[in-house]
Scaffold this motif. Sequence first.
Motif, short mmCIF file in Angstrom:
data_model
loop_
_atom_site.label_atom_id
_atom_site.label_comp_id
_atom_site.label_asym_id
_atom_site.label_seq_id
_atom_site.Cartn_x
_atom_site.Cartn_y
_atom_site.Cartn_z
N GLN A 16 0.82 -1.21 0.00
CA GLN A 16 0.00 0.00 0.00
C GLN A 16 0.86 1.26 0.00
N ALA A 17 1.98 1.22 0.74
CA ALA A 17 2.88 2.37 0.77
C ALA A 17 3.49 2.62 -0.60
N TYR A 18 3.95 1.56 -1.26
CA TYR A 18 4.55 1.70 -2.59
C TYR A 18 3.52 2.22 -3.59
N LEU A 19 2.31 1.66 -3.55
CA LEU A 19 1.27 2.08 -4.49
C LEU A 19 0.89 3.53 -4.27
N SER A 20 0.90 3.97 -3.02
CA SER A 20 0.57 5.36 -2.71
C SER A 20 1.61 6.30 -3.32
N GLY A 85 8.80 1.43 7.08
CA GLY A 85 7.86 0.99 8.10
C GLY A 85 6.93 2.05 8.63
N GLN A 86 7.00 3.23 8.07
CA GLN A 86 6.08 4.29 8.50
C GLN A 86 5.87 5.27 7.36
N GLY A 87 4.62 5.74 7.24
CA GLY A 87 4.30 6.72 6.21
C GLY A 87 4.68 6.26 4.82
N GLU A 88 5.24 7.18 4.05
CA GLU A 88 5.64 6.89 2.68
C GLU A 88 7.16 7.02 2.50
#
Length: 224
Positions: A16-20, A85-88
């Motif tokens: 999800q972080a990478y896609l964001s 491991g946190q945010g983007e």
Amino acid sequence: MSIKLILISAQVESTQAYLSILGKIPGVEVDTVASYGDLYMVLKEIPCHGVVIDLVSHVKTTNVEKELARRIQEVFPVLILKWEGQGEKIRTFSNKQGREGITMEEFIHKQCGSVQARTFRSSARKMVNFNIILSKEPGVDEKCSSRTTTINASKGGCFIYTSEEWKCFSNVWFVMNDLMVRTPIMGEIRQCYKWGESMRIPGIGVAFKDIKKCQLEEIRKVVE
């Protein structure tokens, strides 16, 4: 023109972080898979410009997948990502250089943007029906084997019709009954399509792994 990427990431949060992050870069389309095996199957059908890989998924590559990973990395631009491991917040590693220093935007616009979208196929397929004696054992005992046929073939492998249960990246042995030399050929299963799962022919896509030179030459004459 949009740039098509395939992302390998098995963990939900990091995916999800990478896609964001990728979703904020204009003109980028992303498909996701969980492993190199899944990536291979996608790349056989969908043209793409480059591959981005979660570091954890890259490190956890199985011994069976290592050769496949190497071949894919020879064909496509590859960038390795590490989510903090946190945010983007992520770190990027150039697969070719093996060190940090390239940004996501540089990878997408300079490396991926400079190549044409392509599928992963080492050689062209031809619709041809070789008669096959198919076995899960090296000896290819006809009493314990099945009689079937190829749906297509190339100088690198073939697709064999079968409704039996098979596993990707396992070995398979078969005799091509139409060849002059009928010594068993060993292949590695790269695709598996089960009967009843989709509206397509059930069977296995096989890459030649141990085949005599004269057999390969005879196949080449048929498919080229």
